[in-house]
Enzyme design. Structure first.
Site, PDB file in Angstrom:
ATOM      1  N   TRP A  21       1.212  -1.330   0.320  1.00 17.36           N
ATOM      2  CA  TRP A  21      -0.375  -0.260  -0.190  1.00 17.36           C
ATOM      3  C   TRP A  21       1.024   0.869  -0.097  1.00 17.36           C
ATOM      4  CZ3 TRP A  21      -1.763   3.278   4.388  1.00 17.36           C
ATOM      5  CH2 TRP A  21      -2.444   4.070   4.038  1.00 17.36           C
ATOM      6  N   TYR A  54      -5.121  -0.784  -4.729  1.00 18.66           N
ATOM      7  CA  TYR A  54      -3.516  -0.075  -4.386  1.00 18.66           C
ATOM      8  C   TYR A  54      -3.224  -0.015  -5.654  1.00 18.66           C
ATOM      9  CZ  TYR A  54      -3.588  -2.057   0.406  1.00 18.66           C
ATOM     10  OH  TYR A  54      -4.468  -2.614   1.694  1.00 18.66           O
ATOM     11  N   LYS A 218      10.355   9.773  12.659  1.00 18.32           N
ATOM     12  CA  LYS A 218      11.211  10.782  12.086  1.00 18.32           C
ATOM     13  C   LYS A 218      10.403  11.339  11.372  1.00 18.32           C
ATOM     14  CE  LYS A 218       9.839   8.769   7.673  1.00 18.32           C
ATOM     15  NZ  LYS A 218      10.176   6.988   6.668  1.00 18.32           N
ATOM     16  N   GLU A 296      16.125  -3.544   7.848  1.00 24.16           N
ATOM     17  CA  GLU A 296      15.450  -3.297   9.412  1.00 24.16           C
ATOM     18  C   GLU A 296      14.553  -3.193   9.698  1.00 24.16           C
ATOM     19  OE1 GLU A 296      15.272   1.303  10.367  1.00 24.16           O
ATOM     20  OE2 GLU A 296      16.219   0.856  12.512  1.00 24.16           O
TER      21      GLU A 296
HETATM   22  P1  NDP Z   1       4.041   0.886   8.448  1.00 20.26           P
HETATM   23  O1  NDP Z   1       2.636   1.686   9.350  1.00 20.26           O
HETATM   24  O2  NDP Z   1       4.799  -0.270   8.983  1.00 20.26           O
HETATM   25  O3  NDP Z   1       4.527   2.469   7.629  1.00 20.26           O
HETATM   26  C1  NDP Z   1       5.080   2.146   6.876  1.00 20.26           C
HETATM   27  C2  NDP Z   1       6.003   3.134   5.982  1.00 20.26           C
HETATM   28  O4  NDP Z   1       6.480   3.469   6.991  1.00 20.26           O
HETATM   29  C3  NDP Z   1       6.520   3.256   5.111  1.00 20.26           C
HETATM   30  O5  NDP Z   1       5.703   2.557   3.632  1.00 20.26           O
HETATM   31  C4  NDP Z   1       7.746   4.008   5.278  1.00 20.26           C
HETATM   32  O6  NDP Z   1       6.816   5.306   4.868  1.00 20.26           O
HETATM   33  C5  NDP Z   1       7.788   4.135   6.520  1.00 20.26           C
HETATM   34  N1  NDP Z   1       8.547   3.327   7.313  1.00 20.26           N
HETATM   35  C6  NDP Z   1       8.775   2.082   7.460  1.00 20.26           C
HETATM   36  N2  NDP Z   1      10.179   1.804   7.725  1.00 20.26           N
HETATM   37  C7  NDP Z   1      10.818   2.527   7.925  1.00 20.26           C
HETATM   38  C8  NDP Z   1      11.757   2.347   8.488  1.00 20.26           C
HETATM   39  N3  NDP Z   1      12.585   1.830   9.442  1.00 20.26           N
HETATM   40  N4  NDP Z   1      12.521   4.059   9.283  1.00 20.26           N
HETATM   41  C9  NDP Z   1      11.541   5.153   8.903  1.00 20.26           C
HETATM   42  N5  NDP Z   1      10.311   5.295   7.491  1.00 20.26           N
HETATM   43  C10 NDP Z   1      10.021   4.408   7.651  1.00 20.26           C
HETATM   44  O7  NDP Z   1       2.791  -0.032   7.434  1.00 20.26           O
HETATM   45  P2  NDP Z   1       1.374   0.485   6.125  1.00 20.26           P
HETATM   46  O8  NDP Z   1       1.107   1.660   6.493  1.00 20.26           O
HETATM   47  O9  NDP Z   1       3.014   0.710   5.142  1.00 20.26           O
HETATM   48  O10 NDP Z   1       0.965  -0.928   6.191  1.00 20.26           O
HETATM   49  C11 NDP Z   1       1.246  -1.806   6.360  1.00 20.26           C
HETATM   50  C12 NDP Z   1       0.419  -2.651   5.445  1.00 20.26           C
HETATM   51  O11 NDP Z   1      -0.602  -3.049   5.789  1.00 20.26           O
HETATM   52  C13 NDP Z   1       0.261  -2.272   3.705  1.00 20.26           C
HETATM   53  O12 NDP Z   1       0.864  -2.580   2.867  1.00 20.26           O
HETATM   54  C14 NDP Z   1      -0.517  -3.363   3.306  1.00 20.26           C
HETATM   55  O13 NDP Z   1      -0.323  -4.230   2.614  1.00 20.26           O
HETATM   56  C15 NDP Z   1      -1.107  -3.166   4.590  1.00 20.26           C
HETATM   57  N6  NDP Z   1      -2.559  -2.732   4.915  1.00 20.26           N
HETATM   58  C16 NDP Z   1      -4.208  -2.684   4.876  1.00 20.26           C
HETATM   59  C17 NDP Z   1      -5.271  -1.474   4.891  1.00 20.26           C
HETATM   60  C18 NDP Z   1      -6.603  -2.593   5.431  1.00 20.26           C
HETATM   61  O14 NDP Z   1      -7.492  -1.397   4.617  1.00 20.26           O
HETATM   62  N7  NDP Z   1      -6.718  -3.702   5.215  1.00 20.26           N
HETATM   63  C19 NDP Z   1      -4.614  -0.293   5.268  1.00 20.26           C
HETATM   64  C20 NDP Z   1      -2.607  -0.110   5.422  1.00 20.26           C
HETATM   65  C21 NDP Z   1      -2.473  -0.871   5.241  1.00 20.26           C
HETATM   66  P3  NDP Z   1       8.051   6.686   4.084  1.00 20.26           P
HETATM   67  O15 NDP Z   1       9.292   6.586   3.326  1.00 20.26           O
HETATM   68  O16 NDP Z   1       6.661   7.237   3.424  1.00 20.26           O
HETATM   69  O17 NDP Z   1       8.090   7.220   5.132  1.00 20.26           O
END
Ligand code: NDP
Length: 331
Positions: A21, A54, A218, A296
């Site tokens: 996502w 997505y 961050k 990480e």
């Molecule tokens: P997170 O809350 O873990 O956010 C991930 C984001 O945080 C990354 O894309 C990046 O964003 C930042 N990030 C991740 N790791 C690090 C790090 N080590 N250091 C610094 N920044 C970091 O999870 P998501 O919100 O992406 O959700 C995970 C998955 O869950 C999605 O891919 C999807 O498959 C699912 N999902 C399902 C939903 C639903 O309604 N069923 C809704 C939302 C997600 P950036 O670099 O842009 O700052």
């Protein structure tokens, strides 16, 4: 990697999984997706999460190309899709039989697979009779196009209703729910669904373990230029950091970051490990826009043993949001 049963279902998913996502089709192109999915697979990840909505299908197309290119044995990984938002027309959204079937066929095509291992109803559809949705999911399973069906962001009452209708009519009940779960968002997973784990054997594939990145620390100095909250179409996420509650979350993330440092860990690893500590979590879906982030986050397993009861108590003191279960008056 640790493998956990999807609730009462027999399927075992890797405790850490990988989702697409925001990232695939916006921050992550096909080449980078290839590198990330390979890194995850090599670390033992066996579940890749996706949805029809997505990047309006582009995310599934990218994932499908990677799966084809990698040529991993089909019985070595699971892939999901979610149905609800397939387009702007009344026929293209919701959980009526026509959209469920058409969305499934389209997702199979984009992902280049014959079966969706997990298929989620992305949100509840309050207009379609629940029997119609349950029967459509059951029929897809009977046809071998889906192995397990579940829900995402449904209330406990809605899940129980679907389960009850399925049992009454001899249809396949939902096996799992995909809820948001992280240190700042706990109530549904810890309190509302509490009885569903033992009573209907609900599995959970939890999302946003880092609260969209806030639990990396961050956002302490404002919204970073290259983060999702600066992408066109994702500004609606900004209240998560700009509202009074958002500012409190950032402060708490700062305190949690200090605790992580004392443990010799990073905040993202601590936050993911905290989700893994909950035995009702079947898998934590990781998100990452950069290779280093995924690397990480995949290492979070090593922090789980550091989360002693004392450390968990310190985390509760910082968070101050522990959901209260109903009291038990029995002696
Ligand atoms: P997170 O809350 O873990 O956010 C991930 C984001 O945080 C990354 O894309 C990046 O964003 C930042 N990030 C991740 N790791 C690090 C790090 N080590 N250091 C610094 N920044 C970091 O999870 P998501 O919100 O992406 O959700 C995970 C998955 O869950 C999605 O891919 C999807 O498959 C699912 N999902 C399902 C939903 C639903 O309604 N069923 C809704 C939302 C997600 P950036 O670099 O842009 O700052």
């Amino acid at each position: 990697m640790e493998y956990r049963r999807l609730g009462r279902a027999g399927l075992k998913l890797s405790a850490l999984s990988f989702g697409s996502w925001v990232t695939f089709g916006a921050q992550v192109d096909e080449a980078k997706a290839c590198e990330m999915m390979k890194m995850a697979y090599d670390a033992g990840v066996n579940f890749f999460d996706n949805a029809e909505v997505y990047a309006e299908g582009a995310s599934e197309e990218i994932m499908g190309k990677v799966l084809k290119k990698m040529q991993w044995r089909r019985d070595s990984y699971c892939v999901s899709s979610k149905v609800f938002w397939g387009g702007n027309l009344p026929t293209q959204e919701g959980l009526h039989r026509k959209h469920i079937f058409e969305a499934c066929h389209a997702a199979l095509k984009r992902l280049k697979v014959d079966t969706l291992d997990l298929y989620f109803c992305h949100r509840p559809d309050i207009e379609t009779p629940i029997e119609e949705t349950v029967r459509a999911m059951h029929d897809l399973i009977a046809q071998g196009k889906v192995f397990y069906w579940g829900t995402s962001e449904w209330s406990a009452e809605q899940i129980r209703e679907a389960w009850g209708v399925a049992k009454e009519l001899g249809l396949t009940p939902p096996a799992m729910e995909q809820p948001e779960y992280n240190m700042f968002h706990r109530d549904r997973v810890e309190r509302e669904y509490h009885r569903l784990y033992s009573e209907i054997g609900l599995g959970t594939t939890i999302w946003s373990p880092l609260a969209s990145g806030i639990l990396t620390g961050k956002y302490a100095g404002g919204i970073p230029k290259d983060s999702r909250m600066n992408l066109p179409g994702f500004k609606w996420l900004r209240p998560k950091v700009e509202s009074p509650e958002g500012r409190r979350s950032i402060e708490k993330a700062g305190e949690l970051g200090k605790l992580a440092a004392e443990l010799g860990a990073s905040l993202p690893k601590l936050a993911v490990a905290w989700c893994l500590k909950n035995p009702n979590v079947s898998t934590v879906i990781l998100g990452a826009s950069k290779i280093e982030q995924l690397k990480e986050n995949l290492a979070a397993m090593e922090v789980v043993p550091l989360l002693s009861s004392g450390v968990m108590e310190t985390i509760e003191t910082i968070l101050q949001n522990k959901p209260q279960l109903p009291p038990n008056f029995l002696r």
